[in-house]
Design a protein around this motif. Sequence first.
Motif, PDB file in Angstrom:
ATOM      1  N   HIS A 143       0.695  -1.071  -0.139  1.00 40.85           N
ATOM      2  CA  HIS A 143       0.001   0.131  -0.156  1.00 40.85           C
ATOM      3  C   HIS A 143       0.982   1.436  -0.004  1.00 40.85           C
ATOM      4  O   HIS A 143       1.787   1.287   0.886  1.00 40.85           O
ATOM      5  CB  HIS A 143      -1.033  -0.089   1.266  1.00 40.85           C
ATOM      6  CG  HIS A 143      -0.136   0.023   2.376  1.00 40.85           C
ATOM      7  ND1 HIS A 143      -0.090   1.379   3.223  1.00 40.85           N
ATOM      8  CD2 HIS A 143      -0.009  -1.016   3.317  1.00 40.85           C
ATOM      9  CE1 HIS A 143       0.593   1.017   4.284  1.00 40.85           C
ATOM     10  NE2 HIS A 143       0.771  -0.213   4.363  1.00 40.85           N
ATOM     11  N   ALA A 170      -3.472   3.453 -14.168  1.00 39.67           N
ATOM     12  CA  ALA A 170      -4.920   2.852 -14.204  1.00 39.67           C
ATOM     13  C   ALA A 170      -4.895   1.356 -14.052  1.00 39.67           C
ATOM     14  O   ALA A 170      -5.582   0.881 -13.292  1.00 39.67           O
ATOM     15  CB  ALA A 170      -5.723   3.270 -15.266  1.00 39.67           C
ATOM     16  N   ASP A 206      -3.770   0.536 -10.545  1.00 43.63           N
ATOM     17  CA  ASP A 206      -4.893   0.631  -9.453  1.00 43.63           C
ATOM     18  C   ASP A 206      -5.944  -0.359  -9.582  1.00 43.63           C
ATOM     19  O   ASP A 206      -6.516  -0.840  -8.555  1.00 43.63           O
ATOM     20  CB  ASP A 206      -5.525   2.002  -9.515  1.00 43.63           C
ATOM     21  CG  ASP A 206      -4.750   3.282  -8.892  1.00 43.63           C
ATOM     22  OD1 ASP A 206      -3.807   3.001  -8.236  1.00 43.63           O
ATOM     23  OD2 ASP A 206      -4.776   4.299  -9.596  1.00 43.63           O
ATOM     24  N   GLN A 207      -6.243  -0.963 -10.674  1.00 45.89           N
ATOM     25  CA  GLN A 207      -7.136  -2.020 -10.807  1.00 45.89           C
ATOM     26  C   GLN A 207      -6.430  -3.186 -10.486  1.00 45.89           C
ATOM     27  O   GLN A 207      -7.268  -4.136  -9.907  1.00 45.89           O
ATOM     28  CB  GLN A 207      -7.526  -2.205 -12.476  1.00 45.89           C
ATOM     29  CG  GLN A 207      -8.452  -3.262 -12.449  1.00 45.89           C
ATOM     30  CD  GLN A 207      -8.836  -3.433 -14.050  1.00 45.89           C
ATOM     31  OE1 GLN A 207      -8.110  -2.738 -15.054  1.00 45.89           O
ATOM     32  NE2 GLN A 207      -9.920  -4.135 -14.530  1.00 45.89           N
ATOM     33  N   ARG A 208      -5.259  -3.542 -10.301  1.00 46.31           N
ATOM     34  CA  ARG A 208      -4.578  -4.713 -10.180  1.00 46.31           C
ATOM     35  C   ARG A 208      -4.351  -4.766  -8.843  1.00 46.31           C
ATOM     36  O   ARG A 208      -4.577  -5.755  -7.846  1.00 46.31           O
ATOM     37  CB  ARG A 208      -3.096  -4.986 -10.779  1.00 46.31           C
ATOM     38  CG  ARG A 208      -2.455  -6.458 -10.524  1.00 46.31           C
ATOM     39  CD  ARG A 208      -1.208  -6.352 -11.355  1.00 46.31           C
ATOM     40  NE  ARG A 208      -0.747  -7.834 -10.773  1.00 46.31           N
ATOM     41  CZ  ARG A 208      -0.990  -8.967 -11.433  1.00 46.31           C
ATOM     42  NH1 ARG A 208      -1.845  -9.092 -12.327  1.00 46.31           N
ATOM     43  NH2 ARG A 208      -0.155  -9.807 -11.097  1.00 46.31           N
ATOM     44  N   PRO A 262      -5.260  -1.989  -5.860  1.00 39.91           N
ATOM     45  CA  PRO A 262      -5.815  -0.673  -5.406  1.00 39.91           C
ATOM     46  C   PRO A 262      -5.119  -0.250  -4.336  1.00 39.91           C
ATOM     47  O   PRO A 262      -4.801  -0.640  -3.320  1.00 39.91           O
ATOM     48  CB  PRO A 262      -7.384  -0.953  -5.233  1.00 39.91           C
ATOM     49  CG  PRO A 262      -7.518  -2.355  -5.718  1.00 39.91           C
ATOM     50  CD  PRO A 262      -6.189  -2.950  -5.754  1.00 39.91           C
ATOM     51  N   ASN A 263      -4.820   1.109  -4.375  1.00 39.22           N
ATOM     52  CA  ASN A 263      -3.872   1.910  -3.431  1.00 39.22           C
ATOM     53  C   ASN A 263      -2.389   1.314  -3.009  1.00 39.22           C
ATOM     54  O   ASN A 263      -2.160   1.419  -1.960  1.00 39.22           O
ATOM     55  CB  ASN A 263      -4.691   1.896  -2.060  1.00 39.22           C
ATOM     56  CG  ASN A 263      -5.962   2.912  -2.495  1.00 39.22           C
ATOM     57  OD1 ASN A 263      -6.002   3.886  -3.123  1.00 39.22           O
ATOM     58  ND2 ASN A 263      -7.147   2.328  -1.714  1.00 39.22           N
TER      59      ASN A 263
END
Length: 343
Positions: free
Chosen positions: A47, A65, A68-70, A72-73
């Motif tokens: 994270h 993007a 973030d999809q793979r 998140p944060n």
Amino acid sequence: MDTSARRAADTLPSPWPAVGRTVVLLTALVGVLLTAFTWPAVRSHVHDVPIAVAGPPPAVRQVGAALDQRLPNGFAVTEVADAAAAERLIRDREVYGAIDVSSGTPQVITASAASTAVAQTLQGVAAGLGQAPGAGRTSPVRELVALPADDPRGTGLAAGALPLVMGGLLAALLLTRLVRGTAPRVGGALAFAITGGLAVAAILQFWFGSLDGSYLANTGAIALATAATSLSVIGLESLLGYAGFALGAVTMMLIGNPLSGTSTAPEMLPGWSGTLGQLLPPGAGGRLLRSTAFFEGHGATHSVLVLTAWLVFGVALCLAGGLPKRRRRLAAAPDESTENAAA
């Protein structure tokens, strides 16, 4: 009569309530130890790990993007123009790795010396990028700052974190028990930090092959971390007695060591714990040693400041704790002189 009665009482079995209280205390201590050493490991995840993404803005946004999809944060992305700028950030220890899309085909740049856990995560990201439409079967991975060939997983550096903390605590224990006086204790702690640093750096670098870089720089990093640990505990003991030693031991062993992030990365620890760990000697010492061993000292400023602050804090506590004793000796000196003159 009283002495014999006390001896007879000492030989009697302890009452069961006392046994129960001891069992409850031991159970609580085991729970605390388990929580302190297991919670950071169990809750560790990626994270806000800082990485760089190099390339034109549209491609960088597309990669961001996808990340973030793979995850998140999972990553804090720094956008740079080209691979050279990304490599510079890695060597300066501002990021843990990079994704280069400046040439069209994504390439993942890792630095296992900074964190094997983050490097492995980025390798997984490379596989994910390779599954994107129009990509090959996998994106190439390039290692920029590797661990030594004799210890490619960084086991020695990670495993050495706990003995270093214990060495500082052991030094504090022996010096407070066997050495009297503020100056001798401080001098002994500094001398041990130097000799211990020389020995530990030699073992890790020349025997185990876990360190690269300058031997003297690595020795200085270990010595500073050891001195910060031992002197702060000695200072607490000098001011507060046994309670001070217990407070210092708990701070270094049960808080500082599990939250050091030496085996993973501070950013992977849960919540605020990684930030706290870097403000304590074990975490700052581990990061400083990585900087001297693999990054030519880059990224060491924060760690040096933290360790120096702890060292100065420990010396100040030693001086404060020694003042009452010095005043008592000075007050007793005239009385002794008067008695000698009268004799």
